[in-house]
Motif scaffolding. Structure first.
Motif, mmCIF file in Angstrom:
data_model
loop_
_atom_site.group_PDB
_atom_site.id
_atom_site.type_symbol
_atom_site.label_atom_id
_atom_site.label_comp_id
_atom_site.label_asym_id
_atom_site.label_seq_id
_atom_site.Cartn_x
_atom_site.Cartn_y
_atom_site.Cartn_z
ATOM 1 N N GLU A 100 0.858 -1.202 0.030
ATOM 2 C CA GLU A 100 -0.051 -0.032 0.138
ATOM 3 C C GLU A 100 0.847 1.166 0.047
ATOM 4 O O GLU A 100 1.368 1.904 1.028
ATOM 5 C CB GLU A 100 -0.928 -0.105 1.211
ATOM 6 C CG GLU A 100 -1.850 -1.043 1.408
ATOM 7 C CD GLU A 100 -2.689 -0.924 2.332
ATOM 8 O OE1 GLU A 100 -3.248 0.159 2.795
ATOM 9 O OE2 GLU A 100 -3.507 -2.257 2.686
ATOM 10 N N PRO A 101 1.177 1.632 -1.197
ATOM 11 C CA PRO A 101 2.066 2.907 -1.175
ATOM 12 C C PRO A 101 1.412 4.141 -0.544
ATOM 13 O O PRO A 101 0.268 4.275 -0.656
ATOM 14 C CB PRO A 101 2.318 3.206 -2.724
ATOM 15 C CG PRO A 101 1.250 2.427 -3.551
ATOM 16 C CD PRO A 101 0.737 1.383 -2.626
ATOM 17 N N PRO A 102 2.165 4.889 0.063
ATOM 18 C CA PRO A 102 1.712 6.170 0.821
ATOM 19 C C PRO A 102 1.495 7.254 -0.197
ATOM 20 O O PRO A 102 1.887 7.193 -1.355
ATOM 21 C CB PRO A 102 2.873 6.844 1.685
ATOM 22 C CG PRO A 102 4.101 6.303 0.936
ATOM 23 C CD PRO A 102 3.625 4.713 0.521
ATOM 24 N N GLU A 103 0.491 8.058 0.103
ATOM 25 C CA GLU A 103 -0.006 9.048 -0.753
ATOM 26 C C GLU A 103 1.050 9.992 -1.546
ATOM 27 O O GLU A 103 0.846 10.374 -2.710
ATOM 28 C CB GLU A 103 -1.165 9.931 -0.200
ATOM 29 C CG GLU A 103 -2.048 11.017 -0.980
ATOM 30 C CD GLU A 103 -2.838 11.665 -0.178
ATOM 31 O OE1 GLU A 103 -3.463 12.758 -0.653
ATOM 32 O OE2 GLU A 103 -3.123 11.343 0.907
ATOM 33 N N ALA A 104 1.875 10.132 -0.606
ATOM 34 C CA ALA A 104 3.144 11.293 -1.029
ATOM 35 C C ALA A 104 3.773 10.572 -2.283
ATOM 36 O O ALA A 104 4.199 11.183 -3.303
ATOM 37 C CB ALA A 104 4.071 11.456 0.167
ATOM 38 N N LEU A 105 3.814 9.233 -2.091
ATOM 39 C CA LEU A 105 4.586 8.577 -3.202
ATOM 40 C C LEU A 105 3.912 8.231 -4.484
ATOM 41 O O LEU A 105 4.190 8.526 -5.678
ATOM 42 C CB LEU A 105 5.202 7.127 -2.829
ATOM 43 C CG LEU A 105 6.327 6.618 -3.630
ATOM 44 C CD1 LEU A 105 7.504 7.464 -3.689
ATOM 45 C CD2 LEU A 105 6.498 5.087 -2.815
ATOM 46 N N ARG A 106 2.485 8.169 -4.394
ATOM 47 C CA ARG A 106 1.558 8.113 -5.403
ATOM 48 C C ARG A 106 1.490 9.625 -6.073
ATOM 49 O O ARG A 106 1.678 9.423 -7.303
ATOM 50 C CB ARG A 106 -0.026 7.797 -4.876
ATOM 51 C CG ARG A 106 -0.117 6.531 -4.261
ATOM 52 C CD ARG A 106 -1.528 5.959 -4.464
ATOM 53 N NE ARG A 106 -2.452 6.897 -3.924
ATOM 54 C CZ ARG A 106 -2.987 7.220 -2.785
ATOM 55 N NH1 ARG A 106 -2.380 6.259 -1.913
ATOM 56 N NH2 ARG A 106 -3.710 7.972 -2.430
ATOM 57 N N ARG A 107 1.659 10.562 -5.498
ATOM 58 C CA ARG A 107 1.636 12.031 -5.804
ATOM 59 C C ARG A 107 3.134 12.075 -6.637
ATOM 60 O O ARG A 107 2.926 12.702 -7.902
ATOM 61 C CB ARG A 107 1.448 13.148 -4.738
ATOM 62 C CG ARG A 107 0.172 13.017 -4.416
ATOM 63 C CD ARG A 107 -0.162 14.401 -3.810
ATOM 64 N NE ARG A 107 0.942 14.609 -2.721
ATOM 65 C CZ ARG A 107 0.926 14.628 -1.354
ATOM 66 N NH1 ARG A 107 -0.522 13.972 -1.021
ATOM 67 N NH2 ARG A 107 1.750 14.576 -0.615
ATOM 68 N N ALA A 108 4.013 11.672 -6.214
ATOM 69 C CA ALA A 108 5.341 11.680 -6.728
ATOM 70 C C ALA A 108 5.627 11.097 -8.210
ATOM 71 O O ALA A 108 6.140 11.583 -8.996
ATOM 72 C CB ALA A 108 6.622 11.198 -5.869
#
Length: 210
Positions: A100-108
């Motif tokens: 479950e990748p963190p939201e910040a990494l999804r945004r990156a």
């Protein structure tokens, strides 16, 4: 270190696709691989990730054979990401299959929250590629085989993808093999390069671009 020693891959009576191939990728190192179409670059990538078995030779991580069960420590990212996912799944299920990748990494990686509940088949190839790259960054992964992963992307998206991947790989000291026909890309990203030609692997002269 991910190390391949004297690999051979052949389907008799055809001549070997390649033979006596040896290479290494250190933790945190970016290595380039070029070669003409049909030279065996993708096959070599699949061997390194444990998806296929060599006809001869061996592949080791830190001197040990790695398990291909469960989450693989070496992840192969193909040029066509639709081959790596179930098109009927939702994006969130594809990601959560590994972690479950963190939201910040999804945004990156430019992955929008509204994509998560969409079926995979509704994404463009570039959108799906970003999903697959992020999925491959699950904890426990130590090496990535990036096989022409940016060829279908526009230049701006290519740059954003490589910047995000470079930042995360450096943070986690992941070793990365970049397979590409793009010599400028390999020079910019990689510390060392190999060239696969006539069934042999050759070390390429290399100078990183500024």
């Amino acid at each position: 270190m991910l190390e391949a020693c004297q690999l051979c891959y052949a389907f008799p009576p055809q001549p070997p696709l390649f033979e006596d191939v040896s290479l290494r990728i250190e933790a945190g190192e970016w290595v380039g691989l070029s070669g003409n179409s049909g030279a065996g670059k993708s096959t070599l990538g699949r061997l390194l990730a444990g998806y296929d078995e060599p006809t001869a030779g061996r592949i080791r991580i830190e001197g040990e054979r790695f398990s291909t069960k469960g989450l693989r420590p070496v992840q192969w990212l193909p040029q066509s990401p639709e081959l790596a996912v179930n098109p009927r799944w939702q994006v969130v299920r594809v990601l959560n299959e590994a972690w479950e990748p963190p939201e910040a990494l999804r945004r990156a990686f430019g992955i929008k929250s509204q994509w998560l509940n969409r079926p995979v088949r509704t994404l463009s190839g570039g959108e799906l590629q970003r999903i697959c790259v992020l999925r491959a960054l699950a904890p426990g992964v130590r090496y990535l085989i990036a096989d022409e992963i940016s060829t279908m992307l526009d230049p701006i998206t290519q740059l954003a993808l490589w910047q995000a991947l470079k930042a995360e790989a450096e943070k986690r000291k992941l070793g990365v093999l970049v397979i590409s026909h793009d010599a400028a890309l390999l020079k910019r990203l990689c510390q060392r390069r190999y060239h696969l030609e006539n069934a042999r692997l050759h070390a390429a002269e290399h100078h990183q671009l500024p």
